[in-house]
Design an enzyme around this catalytic site. Sequence first.
Site, mmCIF file in Angstrom:
data_model
loop_
_atom_site.group_PDB
_atom_site.id
_atom_site.type_symbol
_atom_site.label_atom_id
_atom_site.label_comp_id
_atom_site.label_asym_id
_atom_site.label_seq_id
_atom_site.Cartn_x
_atom_site.Cartn_y
_atom_site.Cartn_z
ATOM 1 N N SER A 72 0.832 -1.205 0.000
ATOM 2 C CA SER A 72 0.000 0.000 0.000
ATOM 3 C C SER A 72 0.860 1.247 0.000
ATOM 4 O O SER A 72 0.397 2.313 -0.377
ATOM 5 C CB SER A 72 -0.872 0.098 1.240
ATOM 6 O OG SER A 72 -1.237 -1.129 1.730
ATOM 7 N N HIS A 122 -2.351 -3.062 -6.499
ATOM 8 C CA HIS A 122 -2.837 -2.639 -5.191
ATOM 9 C C HIS A 122 -4.333 -2.908 -5.078
ATOM 10 O O HIS A 122 -5.156 -2.161 -5.617
ATOM 11 C CB HIS A 122 -2.524 -1.142 -4.989
ATOM 12 C CG HIS A 122 -2.875 -0.638 -3.628
ATOM 13 N ND1 HIS A 122 -3.268 0.648 -3.388
ATOM 14 C CD2 HIS A 122 -2.895 -1.260 -2.428
ATOM 15 C CE1 HIS A 122 -3.513 0.795 -2.093
ATOM 16 N NE2 HIS A 122 -3.298 -0.352 -1.501
ATOM 17 N N GLU A 174 -5.562 -0.577 -8.190
ATOM 18 C CA GLU A 174 -4.566 0.373 -8.698
ATOM 19 C C GLU A 174 -3.404 -0.439 -9.260
ATOM 20 O O GLU A 174 -2.793 -1.227 -8.533
ATOM 21 C CB GLU A 174 -4.052 1.281 -7.566
ATOM 22 C CG GLU A 174 -4.985 2.435 -7.238
ATOM 23 C CD GLU A 174 -4.415 3.345 -6.141
ATOM 24 O OE1 GLU A 174 -4.704 4.542 -6.164
ATOM 25 O OE2 GLU A 174 -3.675 2.852 -5.258
ATOM 26 N N ASN A 214 -4.372 6.681 -1.714
ATOM 27 C CA ASN A 214 -3.878 6.939 -0.357
ATOM 28 C C ASN A 214 -3.122 8.262 -0.255
ATOM 29 O O ASN A 214 -3.100 8.891 0.797
ATOM 30 C CB ASN A 214 -2.989 5.781 0.116
ATOM 31 C CG ASN A 214 -3.827 4.567 0.505
ATOM 32 O OD1 ASN A 214 -5.040 4.677 0.691
ATOM 33 N ND2 ASN A 214 -3.194 3.417 0.601
HETATM 34 N N1 LIG Z 1 -5.087 -4.914 4.981
HETATM 35 C C1 LIG Z 1 -5.362 -3.959 4.105
HETATM 36 O O1 LIG Z 1 -6.343 -3.225 4.217
HETATM 37 C C2 LIG Z 1 -4.458 -3.772 2.905
HETATM 38 C C3 LIG Z 1 -4.952 -3.126 1.776
HETATM 39 C C4 LIG Z 1 -4.148 -3.003 0.645
HETATM 40 C C5 LIG Z 1 -2.863 -3.513 0.669
HETATM 41 N N2 LIG Z 1 -2.385 -4.119 1.799
HETATM 42 C C6 LIG Z 1 -1.022 -4.630 1.761
HETATM 43 O O2 LIG Z 1 -1.081 -6.033 1.569
HETATM 44 C C7 LIG Z 1 0.007 -6.667 2.200
HETATM 45 C C8 LIG Z 1 -0.513 -7.732 3.149
HETATM 46 O O3 LIG Z 1 -1.374 -7.146 4.086
HETATM 47 P P1 LIG Z 1 -2.367 -8.012 4.995
HETATM 48 O O4 LIG Z 1 -3.286 -7.064 5.640
HETATM 49 O O5 LIG Z 1 -2.933 -9.135 4.195
HETATM 50 O O6 LIG Z 1 -1.363 -8.611 6.064
HETATM 51 P P2 LIG Z 1 -1.530 -9.896 6.987
HETATM 52 O O7 LIG Z 1 -0.686 -9.660 8.173
HETATM 53 O O8 LIG Z 1 -2.974 -10.227 7.175
HETATM 54 O O9 LIG Z 1 -0.927 -11.070 6.116
HETATM 55 C C9 LIG Z 1 0.439 -11.211 5.793
HETATM 56 C C10 LIG Z 1 0.697 -12.703 5.550
HETATM 57 O O10 LIG Z 1 1.992 -12.842 5.008
HETATM 58 C C11 LIG Z 1 2.567 -14.011 5.578
HETATM 59 N N3 LIG Z 1 4.019 -13.959 5.444
HETATM 60 C C12 LIG Z 1 4.900 -13.247 6.176
HETATM 61 N N4 LIG Z 1 6.138 -13.480 5.746
HETATM 62 C C13 LIG Z 1 6.066 -14.342 4.717
HETATM 63 C C14 LIG Z 1 6.998 -14.963 3.852
HETATM 64 N N5 LIG Z 1 8.286 -14.739 3.977
HETATM 65 N N6 LIG Z 1 6.541 -15.795 2.905
HETATM 66 C C15 LIG Z 1 5.217 -16.025 2.763
HETATM 67 N N7 LIG Z 1 4.297 -15.478 3.561
HETATM 68 C C16 LIG Z 1 4.700 -14.647 4.512
HETATM 69 C C17 LIG Z 1 2.091 -14.013 6.998
HETATM 70 O O11 LIG Z 1 2.181 -15.287 7.589
HETATM 71 C C18 LIG Z 1 0.645 -13.556 6.812
HETATM 72 O O12 LIG Z 1 -0.223 -14.660 6.602
HETATM 73 C C19 LIG Z 1 0.804 -5.547 2.875
HETATM 74 O O13 LIG Z 1 1.838 -5.153 2.010
HETATM 75 C C20 LIG Z 1 -0.229 -4.455 3.029
HETATM 76 O O14 LIG Z 1 0.354 -3.175 3.074
HETATM 77 C C21 LIG Z 1 -3.168 -4.275 2.903
#
Ligand SMILES: NC(=O)c1ccc[n+]([C@@H]2O[C@H](COP(=O)([O-])OP(=O)(O)OC[C@H]3O[C@@H](n4cnc5c(N)ncnc54)[C@H](O)[C@@H]3O)[C@@H](O)[C@H]2O)c1
Length: 699
Positions: A411, A432, A444, A482
Amino acid sequence: MTRVALVQHGDVAVILSDNPPVNALSTDVRVGLVQALSQAIADPTTKAIVIACNGKTFFAGADITEFGKPRQPPILQDVIGHIEMAPKPVIAAIHGTALGGGLEVALGAHFRVAVPTAQIGLPEIKLGIFPGGGGTQRLPRLIGPIEALKLILSGDRMPADKALAVGILDQVEEGDPVQIGIAFAHKILAEGRRAIPLSERDDKIASVRADSSVFEVEAAAQLKRRPGQEAPAACVESVRLSFTVSIDEALARDRVRSQALVAGDQSRALRHVFFAERAAAKLPEFAGAVAPRAVRNVAIVGAGTMGGGIAMCFTAAGIPVTLIDATEQGLSAGLERVRNNYATSAKRGSITQSEAGKRLGLISGSTDRDAAVGADVIVEAVFESMELKREIFADLTRKTQAGTILATNTSALDIDDIAAATDRPEDVIGMHFFSPANVMRLLEVVRGAKSGWQAIATAMEVGKVIGKIPVLSGNCDGFIGNRMVAKRSAQVDRLLLEGAMPRDIDSAIKGFGFAMGPLETNDMSGLDIGWSIRKRRGTPFAIADAICARGWFGQKTGQGYYRYEKGDRTPRPNPDADSLILEISEKNHVNRRTIDRAELIERMVFPLINEGARILAEGIALRAGDVDVVWINGYGFPAWRGGPMFYADLVGLKTVVDRLDHFATQTGNADLRPAALLRALANKGASFAEWDKDRLLAQ
Ligand SMILES: NC(=O)c1ccc[n+]([C@@H]2O[C@H](COP(=O)([O-])OP(=O)(O)OC[C@H]3O[C@@H](n4cnc5c(N)ncnc54)[C@H](O)[C@@H]3O)[C@@H](O)[C@H]2O)c1
């Protein structure tokens, strides 16, 4: 050009429209329909008439490009009147989608048959208008005013089997629609069934005419959910006429109302959104030059909240997904979440049990990153850590072949820094998604400095395939959406400091048309996320930081700007947060003042426009329309206001500039000074729409 043919099949005349791609009811089609109908009526050998369409669909609606222009006769209401008054039975034979004017034509027919894959609907409300071709009068006479109102206000499509069950269709059958229509014509001729025009039927409206209380309760409930919008109120008023006045009078009033709506700002805004969404997905600069990579399978690294949701997007389009997480625990939690989501959807009836099973079957899990090898696209969705993402991308480039698209769902991190960890930056791109990823339509597509056209084209194309609205963004802090939010958040915090309370902020913006206020939203997503970003960037917020410092992170801690009862997401006033806000104002020597609603809205919306202008000037967004599409589909900006840039044009750029200058002086906040592009357009008396047009011509 003749778009409508009359083909004789024994004693049945088939009126066949051929106006690709969607058989829109443009002027020449309406003229052709009336001519063919008159001919069929005059021919003594013709006993029944079938109306059908060539190509992929029955009439899918009015010709949207004719909207807002002087109407050319015959108007649709009159065409449908002719059909209905034909002295011979008329059968509409439907395939594809009978939408809007298309369904109204079918309602003018005396009988309706369809193939099982057909869908019907009255989506006018989505364009800020209402079914003005008589749909609001005839549908109530067919299925009752309450059911009709629900369908009209939803704007949703209804599949053929459901339409048969509620009585909109008379028969659903596999086969060629024309042949089905002819066979049905023979059947009713043999049975000697009378062709009764819907306008002469009273049986479904009589009870509501006698007592309209249930209708009124339904109507009030529906309108309450759509405050400020003109088209839903017009739909209710028009359906009400179906049981209160004669159909002729109702149709006459509908004509006037429909013209007023089409000319109004809300419908103009919604039409802008309609076209902007289609334009956003196109890449004019290199259209057709680079073919996207075919996407047959996808791998997702990171099975968290986003990874699972993204997996569901691909399986909905039938694309197999390998979901990879670092640990067994992370993987099984991710798969469990996906399973639960499918179970809920199946229970709710939004997908069938067997479809849910099929989609789940398309997902395989692994804790081994090698399982990503062979995928056409790999989407990374691990924790928001540059170090971790760089390690993963470096590893993936080593493991996969050139041309495999490596996408990150970050993000806020710099795509170029991630791409620099690989030796194939041309394959690296941002995809995104928004949360919940399986629901939100915005995608995005973030283009790094070295992203190749194939990566861009593939991300855009696969976005469309999975039902998203892809918008191309340049690489900058926060991308399009954002980056703009950050400007609004800064103002929200200052408004709290200057005199507003959380409920004033949220209720002002909801009054403007957003479904949720910014502070309710922050409480829902967790206030700690923004806090850690602000600490990293060194951009403190007086109020938000003080709230976070108390450990109040929103819903997950039971309080934030609002207070929450256990197991209940309803925001309630939080006296502790309110007194903290007063305390911080005092500490900062701010003389709190009453800030009226209009000013609150301007302070929250005009900075979006200002940042949008900077984003356009820098080429981060290709068009002002793209910025609007981002805000409507990702951030809850009311579609009927057209998005921030369209709204700016409506308000007038000069007014926006004057107000921003005023606020900059009043608050001493230089960031509120109008962007150069905004000021330049305002000085010329120009608009963002004109800026878009000039850009399009330049390409
Ligand atoms: N949550 C939101 O609203 C949102 C929206 C848009 C983008 N994002 C982006 O998406 C990404 C993930 O966010 P999220 O909310 O799903 O996080 P999350 O914490 O729910 O999930 C992250 C996952 O990645 C796994 N992980 C960590 N290290 C790893 C590795 N080396 N190999 C494989 N898996 C691994 C973790 O075990 C976990 O299951 C981030 O970059 C975040 O900025 C989040």
